[in-house]
Design an enzyme around this catalytic site. Structure first.
Site, short mmCIF file in Angstrom:
data_model
loop_
_atom_site.label_atom_id
_atom_site.label_comp_id
_atom_site.label_asym_id
_atom_site.label_seq_id
_atom_site.Cartn_x
_atom_site.Cartn_y
_atom_site.Cartn_z
N LYS A 175 0.87 -1.18 0.00
CA LYS A 175 0.00 0.00 0.00
C LYS A 175 0.91 1.23 0.00
CE LYS A 175 -2.50 3.35 1.90
NZ LYS A 175 -2.12 4.68 1.36
N GLY A 228 6.89 5.89 8.13
CA GLY A 228 6.02 7.06 8.13
C GLY A 228 6.12 7.78 9.47
N SER A 229 5.02 8.41 9.85
CA SER A 229 5.06 9.25 11.06
C SER A 229 5.03 8.40 12.33
CB SER A 229 3.89 10.22 11.07
OG SER A 229 2.70 9.52 11.34
N VAL A 232 1.31 7.58 13.39
CA VAL A 232 0.68 6.44 12.72
C VAL A 232 1.39 5.14 13.14
CG1 VAL A 232 0.20 5.37 10.47
CG2 VAL A 232 -0.08 7.84 10.77
N GLY A 233 2.70 5.21 13.30
CA GLY A 233 3.47 4.04 13.72
C GLY A 233 2.99 3.48 15.05
N GLU A 250 9.78 2.37 10.83
CA GLU A 250 10.79 3.43 10.65
C GLU A 250 10.03 4.74 10.72
OE1 GLU A 250 13.81 2.99 10.64
OE2 GLU A 250 13.96 0.86 10.16
N CYS A 284 13.37 11.51 6.39
CA CYS A 284 13.46 11.15 7.81
C CYS A 284 14.83 11.51 8.33
CB CYS A 284 13.29 9.66 8.03
SG CYS A 284 11.96 8.95 7.13
N GLN A 331 1.60 19.50 3.42
CA GLN A 331 2.99 19.61 3.86
C GLN A 331 3.43 21.08 3.90
OE1 GLN A 331 3.86 16.55 4.62
NE2 GLN A 331 5.63 17.38 5.68
N GLU A 385 9.53 17.13 14.56
CA GLU A 385 9.89 16.91 13.16
C GLU A 385 9.04 17.82 12.27
OE1 GLU A 385 8.96 13.05 11.23
OE2 GLU A 385 11.01 13.16 10.47
C1 UN1 Z 1 14.16 8.51 4.42
O1 UN1 Z 1 14.34 9.70 4.56
O2 UN1 Z 1 13.12 7.98 4.82
O3 UN1 Z 1 19.97 8.19 3.91
C2 UN1 Z 1 15.12 7.61 3.73
C3 UN1 Z 1 19.22 8.79 3.15
C4 UN1 Z 1 18.52 8.03 2.04
C5 UN1 Z 1 17.29 7.36 2.56
C6 UN1 Z 1 16.38 8.27 3.33
N1 UN1 Z 1 19.42 7.05 1.50
O4 UN1 Z 1 18.99 9.98 3.26
#
Ligand code: UN1
Length: 498
Positions: A175, A228-229, A232-233, A250, A284, A331, A385
């Protein structure tokens, strides 16, 4: 009429049960409709999970090197299609072409790395305590996995999950985020063309509530892998916990770059600009805090601002563009909100902080790269964040103070330190509370052969990529073979003979 893209269930491309479609528009130009995508619901999830469960019965029995060959072929096809897929990705999510090429490349790297595991996936063979007896451990597939992914790395992140899941013998229902369904379709088509049998990979597009929730909660789904966030996680983890499902998360980050007084300042500025404003800060791993020693903070900030003000903002498909738009209006509003919060808290906006006016910018979700100074560690812009092009510069007086500020958030994904002092570098490597640490490099740019993930509110203890991801997608089975022909009692008979 724009093109309609369907779900992929049991090896067939099918419309959603609702008969409805949702729009996917170019964030650099809202008048550009990328396509219409199946707006799925729980019925499509049901069909996809049933197909994945059927697919699992034969896929799990195909030898792992054979499964891996299909993944390898998918990687080879991604090489051929890299440019086209990168263009589609820039058009649907905004980041610049260099970066979307990198995104597809990360999926290629993952395919090749994961395919190698098809001939490894090592277990242990160990000595056992009784004579004429043999002991070993083997990795087994888990079953049907739900794969729920974000829009910021539309192909790399699905690849981190789906390629190793398949090599390990699982089947998946995928999904993707509703902002980037075209990259998901491109990815799944590539897998189908590479020879993945029906039911092994299924795609259902649609909303989080309509598709994501019934998918992760489905009793036949044995594992969930989500990026994701944190919010939600947590919800996913609660549901998975109740059913004792495997669940790999993650989540968010509030990554910092620590710059000591002996650092190569130009290098540190290069790192901060790339770390904070690549992908318009929507990673992230993005650098959202620069923690700079007070002896060099004014020089650092001056050089930083000069660089940021030269960054060329524009559509990601235009050559020369260095930063594209944000992915969508929501966003953009989040970023605007945080900039107001920063100002209200008394931080100084030293550059950016506006939507750029005029011309082509009016058609997309553009926002200027923004830098705040005079940021205190307890301010919300230094704690929460933002997921946008906003960098906060904080002051520290020593390595120790810098580390305390760096570690003083709820998250722990990525971090970096700039110093020429090897002792300080190694001390930082030891003390930083994060899953990824860089020395003299920015907080972004992880490679696929090392574990990816974080501590504290960034995750729940799992890692993607590298060998570590095998622990997400396999169960251990310990196997004892007794060829003595008699009853041998562990812990008891071994003592008697001694
Ligand atoms: C992410 O931001 O969810 O290390 C992944 C990095 C990329 C992957 C980021 N190779 O910034």
């Amino acid at each position: 009429m724009s093109e309609k893209y369907m779900n992929f269930i049991g090896g067939e491309w099918v419309a959603a049960s609702t008969g409805k479609w949702f729009e996917n528009r170019n964030p650099a130009d809202r008048t550009d409709l990328v396509g219409l995508f199946a707006d799925g619901d729980a019925r499509d999830v049901e069909a996809a999970v049933a197909a994945a469960a059927r697919g699992f019965e034969t896929w799990r029995l195909l030898p792992a090197p054979k499964r891996a060959e299909i993944v390898l072929r998918a990687g080879e096809r991604l090489v051929e299609r890299k440019e086209a897929f990168a263009r589609d990705m820039t058009r649907e999510m905004g980041k610049i072409l260099d970066e979307t090429r990198g995104d597809v490349q990360e999926a290629i790297d993952t395919a090749f790395y994961a395919a190698g595991e098809g001939r490894r996936m090592f277990g242990d063979t160990v000595p056992v305590e009784l004579p004429d007896k043999f002991g070993m451990s083997v990795r087994c597939p888990v079953g049907v996995f739900a794969i729920v992914t974000p829009w910021n790395f539309p192909m790399a992140i699905p690849s981190w999950k789906i390629f190793p899941a398949l090599v390990c013998g699982n089947t998946v229902v995928f999904k993707p985020a509703s902002d980037t369904p075209l990259s998901a379709v491109n990815f799944v088509r590539t897998l189908a063309d590479a020879g993945v049998p029906p039911g092994v990979v299924n795609l259902v597009t649609g909303g989080g509530r309509a598709v994501g929730s019934p998918l992760v909660e489905h009793p036949r789904v044995r594992g969930v892998s989500f990026t994701g966030s944190t919010e939600v996680g947590r919800t996913i983890a609660e549901g998975a916990g109740k059913r004792l499902k495997r669940c790999s998360l993650e989540l968010g980050g509030k990554n910092a770059q620590l710059v000591l007084e002996d650092a190569d300042l130009d290098l540190a500025v290069d790192g901060a600009v790339w770390g904070a404003f690549a992908t318009a800060g929507q990673r992230c791993t993005a650098t959202s805090r620069a923690i700079v020693h007070e002896r060099v903070i004014s020089t650092f900030t001056e050089r930083l601002v000069a660089r940021v003000e030269r960054l060329k903002l524009g559509p990601g498909l235009d050559p020369g563009t260095e930063m594209g738009p944000l992915v969508n209006e929501g966003q953009l509003k989040t970023v605007e909100h945080y900039v107001r919060v920063g100002l209200d808290e008394g931080a100084t906006r030293i550059t950016g902080g506006e939507r750029p006016g005029g011309g082509a910018f009016e058609k997309g979700w553009f926002y200027e790269p923004t830098v705040f100074t005079n940021v205190r560690p307890d301010m919300r812009i230094a704690q929460e964040e933002i997921f946008g092009p906003v960098l906060s510069v904080l002051r520290c007086g020593s390595l120790e103070e810098g580390l305390a500020i760096l570690n003083g958030t709820a998250y722990g994904l990525s971090s970096s330190i700039y110093t020429r002092d090897v002792s300080k570098a190694f001390r930082a490597v030891r003390e930083i509370e994060a899953g990824i640490v860089y020395v003299n490099g920015p907080t972004i740019g992880a490679e696929v052969q090392l574990p990816f993930g974080g501590v504290k509110d960034t995750g729940n203890g799992h890692r993607e990529a590298g060998r570590a991801v095998l622990d997400v997608f396999t169960e251990w089975k310990s196997v004892y073979v007794d060829y003595s022909g008699r009853l041998q009692r562990a812990q008891i008979d071994s003592r008697k003979e001694a």
